[in-house]
Design a protein around this motif. Structure first.
Motif, PDB file in Angstrom:
ATOM      1  N   LEU A 245      10.467  -5.710  29.145  1.00 47.64           N
ATOM      2  CA  LEU A 245      11.919  -5.256  29.425  1.00 47.64           C
ATOM      3  C   LEU A 245      12.983  -6.330  29.454  1.00 47.64           C
ATOM      4  N   MET A 246      13.988  -6.294  28.599  1.00 42.44           N
ATOM      5  CA  MET A 246      14.758  -7.373  28.744  1.00 42.44           C
ATOM      6  C   MET A 246      16.282  -6.773  29.066  1.00 42.44           C
ATOM      7  N   LEU A 247      16.950  -7.615  29.721  1.00 45.86           N
ATOM      8  CA  LEU A 247      18.365  -7.417  30.099  1.00 45.86           C
ATOM      9  C   LEU A 247      19.242  -8.498  29.799  1.00 45.86           C
ATOM     10  N   ASP A 248      20.410  -8.171  29.231  1.00 44.05           N
ATOM     11  CA  ASP A 248      21.349  -9.195  28.971  1.00 44.05           C
ATOM     12  C   ASP A 248      22.444  -8.629  29.586  1.00 44.05           C
ATOM     13  N   ALA A 249      23.306  -9.427  30.813  1.00 46.64           N
ATOM     14  CA  ALA A 249      24.310  -8.991  31.480  1.00 46.64           C
ATOM     15  C   ALA A 249      25.601  -9.855  31.569  1.00 46.64           C
ATOM     16  N   ASN A 250      26.588  -9.741  31.398  1.00 50.42           N
ATOM     17  CA  ASN A 250      27.828 -10.643  31.420  1.00 50.42           C
ATOM     18  C   ASN A 250      28.530 -10.032  32.379  1.00 50.42           C
ATOM     19  N   PHE A 251      28.709 -10.645  33.546  1.00 49.85           N
ATOM     20  CA  PHE A 251      29.487 -10.317  34.872  1.00 49.85           C
ATOM     21  C   PHE A 251      30.870 -11.119  35.035  1.00 49.85           C
ATOM     22  N   GLY A 252      31.148 -11.778  33.903  1.00 47.09           N
ATOM     23  CA  GLY A 252      32.461 -12.890  33.959  1.00 47.09           C
ATOM     24  C   GLY A 252      33.515 -12.243  33.113  1.00 47.09           C
ATOM     25  N   GLU A 253      34.610 -12.687  33.035  1.00 45.79           N
ATOM     26  CA  GLU A 253      35.892 -12.520  32.254  1.00 45.79           C
ATOM     27  C   GLU A 253      35.805 -13.044  30.671  1.00 45.79           C
ATOM     28  N   ASP A 254      34.708 -13.792  30.246  1.00 47.09           N
ATOM     29  CA  ASP A 254      34.832 -14.492  28.944  1.00 47.09           C
ATOM     30  C   ASP A 254      33.589 -13.728  28.072  1.00 47.09           C
ATOM     31  N   VAL A 255      34.012 -14.029  26.822  1.00 50.26           N
ATOM     32  CA  VAL A 255      32.677 -13.356  25.944  1.00 50.26           C
ATOM     33  C   VAL A 255      31.653 -14.706  26.150  1.00 50.26           C
ATOM     34  N   VAL A 256      30.621 -14.022  25.963  1.00 48.89           N
ATOM     35  CA  VAL A 256      29.177 -14.944  26.148  1.00 48.89           C
ATOM     36  C   VAL A 256      28.136 -14.844  24.942  1.00 48.89           C
ATOM     37  N   GLU A 257      27.696 -15.871  24.551  1.00 51.01           N
ATOM     38  CA  GLU A 257      26.698 -15.526  23.425  1.00 51.01           C
ATOM     39  C   GLU A 257      25.229 -15.593  23.899  1.00 51.01           C
ATOM     40  N   ALA A 258      24.536 -14.645  23.642  1.00 53.81           N
ATOM     41  CA  ALA A 258      23.313 -14.422  23.870  1.00 53.81           C
ATOM     42  C   ALA A 258      22.173 -14.611  22.654  1.00 53.81           C
ATOM     43  N   ALA A 259      20.941 -14.635  22.655  1.00 51.57           N
ATOM     44  CA  ALA A 259      20.088 -14.679  21.569  1.00 51.57           C
ATOM     45  C   ALA A 259      20.215 -13.152  20.988  1.00 51.57           C
ATOM     46  N   PRO A 260      20.091 -13.126  19.589  1.00 53.55           N
ATOM     47  CA  PRO A 260      20.128 -11.457  19.098  1.00 53.55           C
ATOM     48  C   PRO A 260      19.113 -10.666  19.623  1.00 53.55           C
ATOM     49  N   ALA A 261      19.350  -9.610  19.692  1.00 55.77           N
ATOM     50  CA  ALA A 261      18.546  -8.628  20.633  1.00 55.77           C
ATOM     51  C   ALA A 261      17.240  -8.158  19.955  1.00 55.77           C
ATOM     52  N   THR A 262      16.215  -7.947  20.464  1.00 50.66           N
ATOM     53  CA  THR A 262      15.163  -7.503  20.075  1.00 50.66           C
ATOM     54  C   THR A 262      14.719  -6.536  20.669  1.00 50.66           C
ATOM     55  N   GLY A 263      13.720  -5.572  20.093  1.00 56.44           N
ATOM     56  CA  GLY A 263      13.164  -4.541  20.419  1.00 56.44           C
ATOM     57  C   GLY A 263      14.043  -3.361  20.513  1.00 56.44           C
ATOM     58  N   SER A 264      13.810  -2.129  21.379  1.00 57.09           N
ATOM     59  CA  SER A 264      14.633  -0.841  21.096  1.00 57.09           C
ATOM     60  C   SER A 264      15.756  -0.737  22.087  1.00 57.09           C
ATOM     61  N   LEU A 265      16.741  -0.691  21.792  1.00 56.82           N
ATOM     62  CA  LEU A 265      18.009  -0.663  22.728  1.00 56.82           C
ATOM     63  C   LEU A 265      17.770   0.671  23.534  1.00 56.82           C
ATOM     64  N   ILE A 266      17.703   0.502  24.812  1.00 54.55           N
ATOM     65  CA  ILE A 266      17.656   1.567  25.793  1.00 54.55           C
ATOM     66  C   ILE A 266      19.154   1.988  26.181  1.00 54.55           C
ATOM     67  N   PHE A 267      19.771   0.832  26.597  1.00 50.76           N
ATOM     68  CA  PHE A 267      21.322   1.316  27.099  1.00 50.76           C
ATOM     69  C   PHE A 267      22.011   0.319  26.770  1.00 50.76           C
ATOM     70  N   ALA A 268      23.411   0.569  26.527  1.00 50.09           N
ATOM     71  CA  ALA A 268      24.529  -0.455  26.431  1.00 50.09           C
ATOM     72  C   ALA A 268      25.658   0.080  27.072  1.00 50.09           C
ATOM     73  N   THR A 269      26.536  -0.697  27.826  1.00 50.44           N
ATOM     74  CA  THR A 269      27.810  -0.238  28.290  1.00 50.44           C
ATOM     75  C   THR A 269      28.609   0.074  27.247  1.00 50.44           C
ATOM     76  N   THR A 270      29.680   0.780  27.573  1.00 56.55           N
ATOM     77  CA  THR A 270      30.558   1.403  26.629  1.00 56.55           C
ATOM     78  C   THR A 270      31.486   0.440  25.746  1.00 56.55           C
ATOM     79  N   ASN A 271      31.569  -0.644  26.381  1.00 55.72           N
ATOM     80  CA  ASN A 271      32.268  -1.893  25.804  1.00 55.72           C
ATOM     81  C   ASN A 271      31.663  -2.860  24.787  1.00 55.72           C
TER      82      ASN A 271
END
Length: 611
Positions: free
Chosen positions: A559-585
Motif C-alpha cells: 500500500l502506497m501513499l503520496d501526499a502533498n500538504f504544502g502550497e507548492d508542486v512537488v515531484e514524486a517517483a512515478p506511481a506503480t500499482g493500481s490507483l485506488i484513489f486520487a484527490t480531485t486536483n
C-alpha cells in the motif's frame, strides 16, 4: 434470549421472589433501606463494611434509597436505573425482562473497524436512544462498522457530555430506560454494527457523588487528581473498589452485549499496584473474549504508554485492542489550520515528518521531550505495534468542544484541504474515527455543555471563561463574555445536528466523498490488514510538506501513499500499482508523471510480493 450479569452489590432479583440489596459502606455504623418511600428497613451489617438485606415483597420497579445515620438519603452506587436523576431513588430493574434477538452476533474483527463517535443527546433532535436507532441505516450505508457512544452513565441534570457521571451502571434517564439502550444495541447488531461505550474510571462528577459520605475508602488521599482524591485502586481496602469497576466492565459487555469500551483518560488513573487496574480490567475483557466473541478494549492515554497495546507473537492481545492517537490529530490540525498555540506547539516545527511517523510507527512522541510539558519526556517506543493498535481522527468531542466556540475543522480549513486530510484518514491502515456530523461537514458546533445546580453552574461558567484568558483573543473580559455559557439550554441546542443539511451543498458533496472513501476502504484495505504486523513501513520525505509512505499488508501487497500538504508542486517517483484513489486536483497525467500539486493525495496498491 435473556442476558444478566450477576453482581455482589446493588439490587439483585431472586429466582424465588424478592430482592437482595447490598451496599458497601465501611464509613458508617448502620444503614437503613428506604423502600418505595413507605418502608424503613434496617440492613444487616456483614464483614468488611458490607450491609445487606433481602426483602421478599420487593420487585422489579420498586424504588429504593439508603438512609445513613445522619439522615442523608443516597441512591445505590450500583443502580441500574435512577428515573428521578442522580439525587433520587434507584429503581430495581429486571435484566431478564428484555428479549434479545442477536443470539448469533459474535462481533467483528478489529481490522474492520470504522468508528463513529456520537453523543446521544445531540445526535438527533429526539436526544434519545430511540433517536439513534432512527439513524442506524444511514450509518451502515455510510460505511461505519462501529458506534462509539459518549458516556451514558447517570449525570446531573438533563444535559451533559457524560464525563460527569456518578452512577456508572445506570443509563441516564434523559436518554431512556435501560431496555431502550439494549434495544439500540440489538438494532445495531442487526445491521452489522458494533457498539462501543465510553466509560470513565478516573473520577466521579462534581455533583451527586455520595460515596464520600459512607465509603471514604473508595478514595485514596495519597494521590491527588484534578478532581480531588483519586479513586482507591492501590490503597487500603481497595478490593471492593476494584471489583466495582471490574463488574462495570462485565456488566456492559454481558448484560448490554456491547462490543467494547473506551476507557477515558487512563493517564489520570493513579495506581501503583501490580497488576494495575488497567491490567486487571484487561483480564475481564479476556474472559468475555474467551466465550467466542470479539470484544475490544480501547484506551485514551496522553502518556503514550505502548506497553498496554502489546501483542503476543501469535497476535493475541496482552491488554488493550487500540488507543486513540492524539498525536496524529494534533499533526493533522497543525497542517490543516496553521495553528500552533497550546499543545499544538509540539507539532509545529516538522509536522509532515511527524505525520509520517504517526502513520508508520503509531505515536509521534515515543520518549522525546515535550516543550509544551516543559521538557518532560513523553511516550514509549511504538514502531513494533501494528497500525490497527492506533485509532486516527481529524476531530473528536474533546478537540472540537474544548475550543471556545466549538468550531468544526471544516470551518477552519478549506474544502481542498479537507479532501486531502480526509483521504489520508480514511484509507490509512489505522482504524479511522469520525465525530458525528463530520461526514457531511455539519454547520453545528460541538460546545461544552452541562446542567448543574445553581452554585456549581456559576463556578463552571466562570471557570470555563477564565481558562481561555491566557489566549490573546480572549484577554479582554468582554471577549470572554461572548463564550457560550455551558449551563444555558441554548448552548446545548446549538449543538443538535441538523440533518436537513444532507440535502444541501456543500454537505452532500462532503458526504459523497466519505461514502466513496469508506467503500474503497471496505474493498481494498480492510480485508488485507489481518496479519500485517507493523507493516515493515518505509517513509520518504519529498519536501517539508510532502511524503511517500509504504506498508506491506497482511496478504503481501504493498500500500502506497503520496501526499502533498504544502502550497507548492512537488515531484514524486512515478506511481506503480493500481490507483485506488486520487484527490480531485490530480489528473492522470500528473499521477503518471509523479507530480503532486498543492494539497493532493494519491493511494496505490500493488498486489503480490514485489521487491
Amino acid at each position: 434470549m435473556k442476558r444478566h450479569h450477576s453482581m455482589p452489590f446493588g439490587a439483585h432479583l431472586l429466582d424465588a421472589g424478592g430482592v437482595r440489596f447490598r451496599l458497601w459502606a465501611p464509613g458508617v455504623a448502620a444503614v437503613v433501606l428506604q423502600l418505595d418511600e413507605t418502608q424503613e428497613l434496617p440492613m444487616t451489617a456483614a464483614d468488611s463494611g458490607w450491609f445487606e438485606l433481602t426483602v421478599p415483597t420487593a420487585h422489579a420497579g420498586s424504588r429504593y434509597s439508603f438512609r445513613l445515620p445522619d439522615g442523608l438519603l443516597v441512591p445505590d452506587p450500583a443502580s441500574r436505573y435512577n428515573p428521578e436523576d442522580i439525587h433520587g431513588p434507584s429503581e430495581v430493574v429486571d435484566p431478564a425482562a428484555f428479549d434479545w434477538s442477536d443470539g448469533g452476533w459474535r462481533g467483528r474483527p478489529w481490522e474492520e473497524a470504522v468508528i463513529y463517535e456520537l453523543h446521544v443527546g445531540s445526535f438527533t433532535p429526539a436526544g434519545s436512544f430511540d433517536g439513534v436507532i432512527e439513524r442506524l441505516d444511514y450509518l451502515a450505508e455510510l460505511g461505519v462498522t462501529a458506534l462509539e457512544i459518549m458516556p451514558v452513565s447517570d449525570f446531573p441534570g438533563r444535559r451533559n457530555w457524560g464525563y460527569d457521571g456518578v452512577l456508572p451502571f445506570a443509563p441516564d434517564a434523559a436518554y431512556g430506560r435501560p431496555e431502550d439502550f439494549k434495544r439500540l444495541v440489538d438494532a445495531a447488531h442487526e445491521r452489522g454494527l458494533m457498539v462501543l461505550l465510553d466509560v470513565v474510571y478516573n473520577h466521579f462528577g462534581p455533583e451527586g457523588n455520595y460515596l464520600h459520605a459512607y465509603a471514604p475508602d473508595f478514595f485514596n488521599p495519597h494521590h491527588k487528581t484534578p478532581w480531588g482524591a483519586a479513586i482507591n485502586f492501590d490503597g487500603k481496602n481497595n478490593r471492593a473498589v476494584r471489583d466495582f469497576f471490574v463488574h462495570n466492565v462485565l456488566y456492559w459487555l454481558e448484560e448490554f452485549h456491547l462490543d467494547g469500551l473506551r476507557l477515558d483518560a487512563i493517564h489520570a488513573i493513579c495506581d501503583d499496584s501490580s497488576p494495575d487496574i488497567i491490567e486487571e480490567l484487561a483480564e475481564a475483557f479476556r474472559s468475555v473474549r474467551g466465550c467466542g466473541r470479539h470484544v475490544h478494549m480501547v484506551l485514551e492515554n496522553e502518556h503514550n504508554q505502548a506497553r498496554y497495546l502489546g501483542r503476543e507473537d501469535t497476535g493475541v492481545l496482552r491488554h488493550a485492542t487500540a488507543q486513540w492517537n492524539d498525536d496524529i490529530h494534533h499533526v493533522f490540525h497543525v497542517l490543516a489550520t496553521g495553528e500552533s498555540d497550546g499543545y499544538y506547539a509540539d507539532y509545529a516545527a516538522e509536522p509532515m515528518r511527524l505525520l509520517g511517523r504517526c502513520l508508520t510507527e503509531g505515536f509521534a512522541y515515543q520518549g522525546e521531550a515535550s516543550a509544551f510539558a516543559h521538557g518532560k519526556l513523553r511516550g514509549e517506543p511504538s514502531s513494533h505495534l501494528p497500525p490497527v493498535a492506533f485509532i486516527n481522527f481529524l476531530q473528536n468531542h474533546d478537540q472540537i468542544g474544548n475550543r471556545a466556540f466549538g468550531e468544526r475543522l471544516s470551518q477552519l480549513a478549506s474544502p481542498v484541504v479537507m479532501e486531502a486530510v480526509t483521504a489520508v484518514l480514511l484509507l490509512a491502515p489505522q482504524p479511522p474515527l469520525l465525530f458525528m456530523g463530520e461526514e457531511f461537514a455539519t454547520a453545528q458546533p460541538f460546545l461544552f455543555f452541562c446542567d448543574f445546580g445553581p452554585e456549581l453552574a456559576r463556578a463552571v461558567t466562570e471557570g470555563r471563561r477564565r481558562e481561555f484568558s491566557r489566549f490573546a483573543r480572549f484577554a479582554d473580559p468582554a471577549a470572554r463574555e461572548r463564550i457560550p455559557d455551558p449551563n444555558a439550554e441554548a448552548t446545548f441546542e446549538l449543538c443538535v445536528l441538523d440533518w436537513s443539511g444532507l440535502d444541501r451543498t456543500p454537505h452532500r458533496t462532503v458526504l459523497e466523498l466519505h461514502r466513496a472513501l469508506l467503500s474503497l476502504r471496505r474493498q481494498w484495505i480492510a480485508p488485507r490488514l489481518a496479519g500485517m504486523g507493523n507493516g515493515d513501513p518505509k517513509t520518504t520525505l519529498l519536501s517539508a510538506r510532502a511524503l511517500n509512505l509504504r506498508w506491506r499488508l497482511g496478504d503481501g501487497s504493498l500500500l502506497m501513499l503520496d501526499a502533498n500538504f504544502g502550497e507548492d508542486v512537488v515531484e514524486a517517483a512515478p506511481a506503480t500499482g493500481s490507483l485506488i484513489f486520487a484527490t480531485t486536483n490530480l489528473d492522470d497525467t500528473m499521477i503518471k508523471a509523479g507530480q503532486l500539486p498543492p494539497w493532493s493525495v494519491a493511494w496505490h496498491l500493488q498486489s503480490g510480493d514485489p521487491s
